[in-house]
Scaffold this active site. Structure first.
Site, PDB file in Angstrom:
ATOM      1  N   HIS A 322       0.835  -1.210   0.000  1.00 29.80           N
ATOM      2  CA  HIS A 322       0.000   0.000   0.000  1.00 29.80           C
ATOM      3  C   HIS A 322       0.866   1.254   0.000  1.00 29.80           C
ATOM      4  O   HIS A 322       2.058   1.228   0.354  1.00 29.80           O
ATOM      5  CB  HIS A 322      -0.951   0.018   1.196  1.00 29.80           C
ATOM      6  CG  HIS A 322      -0.289   0.134   2.534  1.00 29.80           C
ATOM      7  ND1 HIS A 322       0.074   1.335   3.088  1.00 29.80           N
ATOM      8  CD2 HIS A 322       0.067  -0.812   3.436  1.00 29.80           C
ATOM      9  CE1 HIS A 322       0.609   1.130   4.269  1.00 29.80           C
ATOM     10  NE2 HIS A 322       0.626  -0.169   4.508  1.00 29.80           N
ATOM     11  N   CYS A 340       3.465  -4.736   6.377  1.00 28.24           N
ATOM     12  CA  CYS A 340       3.073  -4.423   5.003  1.00 28.24           C
ATOM     13  C   CYS A 340       4.278  -3.999   4.165  1.00 28.24           C
ATOM     14  O   CYS A 340       5.346  -3.663   4.690  1.00 28.24           O
ATOM     15  CB  CYS A 340       2.029  -3.304   4.990  1.00 28.24           C
ATOM     16  SG  CYS A 340       0.425  -3.796   5.686  1.00 28.24           S
TER      17      CYS A 340
END
Length: 414
Positions: A322, A340
């Site tokens: 992301h 992430c």
């Protein structure tokens, strides 16, 4: 995705398309019990004549060494029920679940164990609609286009399928592809089973499936709620994302050539990113990450509630690629995320626009490996290990119809 009963071409059934299904190529059926029929041998078939309480997922099958050549099945009004022989002729499978509490007449042609061609007529009555039915969810949408690593993922509800019942369920999960590519099902758990070929899908592959669960006994006194059918396509372009913790770089490849590289920041030592071959499961232009959904209070030292953009899910427990504009200074040199893959806003938007659900993401060099079943993990096992996750013992073969057979043979496309 269509979750309704209808006739479809399916994995293990597709190999039998060329065989007589709802008719028998002119075979004349004679009731051996009629005055005109000469006494002699008869076919041994299930369901037995006048059987009752038969599941609506019933397959007409010979036993005692007899073989089928065709079945003509009709409801009380005389309407013919379409179906197909499995490629090994071990049974005849209706194209959709039968009706509940209904009496059917089957005219069956075949041969005895001694090789004599015979016919017979048998009647049976299906069970009442059961109260205890199990739902299932397919992570595919009809007519959608997916990336080359898209597994067929089926999730079972209401407790799922116990190991003792998996083989019976797996034999009813029919998949066909064009072009043909051998494939097999792998059980990650009682609730998730995944299907994939040996290598990534060939570009442009057409996938058709019938997950024939309607009325199927699934264990624990439960029955499948309904059939699930699917028609989908693999994209003509093969994309892959590779992330290397050693260099803190992400490399995007299209049809084998590098189209873009970018710096990343991965999970910090207390929350390392997963290494392994993952699949993009969903894409969100904007969402909120909230640590409390994973048991970490927002107001704790490791807590967070953050608005993020251009996110691609990689695992069930919340690892994503992301956009993370707050970590641009660390991208390319230091890991600071909660697991992430962080990229800049500009790069995040590029990835979001470039990828499809089903594209593979390969992460290497981190402190921990992806857990089996934590996401769509079909490609994170070598092929030999993946095949071991089938509940059926025989390895898949191209052009066969393993999962279509009531005998234990694994799924293969044809």
């Amino acid at each position: 995705m269509k979750q309704k009963r209808r006739a479809v071409v399916v994995a293990a059934l597709v190999a039998a398309l060329g065989l007589t299904g709802c008719g028998n190529g002119g075979t004349r059926f004679v009731n051996p019990g009629s005055p005109s029929a000469a006494p002699g041998p008869t076919l041994n078939v299930n369901p037995a004549d006048n059987a009752t309480d038969v599941p609506v997922s019933v397959e007409i099958a010979p036993h005692g060494g007899d073989k089928l050549t065709g079945v003509d099945l009709a409801d009380p009004a005389g309407k013919r029920i379409t179906g197909k022989l499995r490629d090994d002729t071990s049974s005849w499978v209706p194209d959709e679940p039968l009706a509940y509490a209904t009496t059917y007449t089957a005219k069956v042609a075949g041969s005895t164990a001694a090789g004599k061609s015979v016919t017979r007529t048998t009647k049976f009555t299906t069970m009442q609609r059961p109260a205890n039915r199990m739902d299932a969810h397919l992570y595919m949408t009809d007519n959608a286009v997916y990336g080359q690593a898209m597994p067929i993922v089926l999730e079972f509800k209401q407790g799922g399928v116990a190991p003792a019942d998996r083989a019976a369920v797996e034999r009813r999960l029919f998949v066909s592809t064009e072009p043909a590519q051998p494939g097999v099902w792998h059980w990650d758990s009682n609730t998730q089973v995944e299907y994939r070929p040996k290598e990534f899908w060939q570009p442009g592959t057409k996938i058709r499936g019938r997950l024939a669960l309607g009325g199927l006994p699934v264990g624990g006194g439960r029955y499948g709620k309904q059939d699930i059918t699917i028609e989908a396509t693999i994209d003509s372009v093969a994309r892959v994302i590779e992330v290397d913790n050693a260099t803190k770089q992400l490399t995007a490849k299209e049809d084998g050539r590098v189209v873009k590289t970018m710096p990343v920041s991965l999970g910090k030592p207390s929350h390392p990113s997963f290494s392994g071959t993952m699949t993009i499961m969903e894409k969100m232009a904007k969402t909120t990450f909230d640590s409390s959904t994973y048991g970490t209070p927002v107001n704790s030292p490791e807590g967070y509630r953050t608005e993020v953009q251009f996110a691609e899910r990689l695992s069930w427990d919340g690892q994503f690629i992301h956009a993370a504009p707050w970590s641009v200074a660390q991208q390319g040199n230091t890991n600071v995320s909660h697991g992430c893959v962080n990229v800049s806003l500009e790069n995040g938007q590029w990835i979001y626009n470039w990828t499809k659900i089903g594209d593979p993401v390969i992460v290497k060099g981190t402190e921990r490996h992806l857990g089996q079943g934590n996401g769509w993990t079909a490609w994170d096992l070598p092929w030999d290990e993946f095949v071991k996750g089938s509940a059926l013992p025989t390895a898949p073969t191209a052009g066969g119809s393993p999962s279509a057979s009531p005998t234990p043979t694994p799924s293969a496309t044809s």
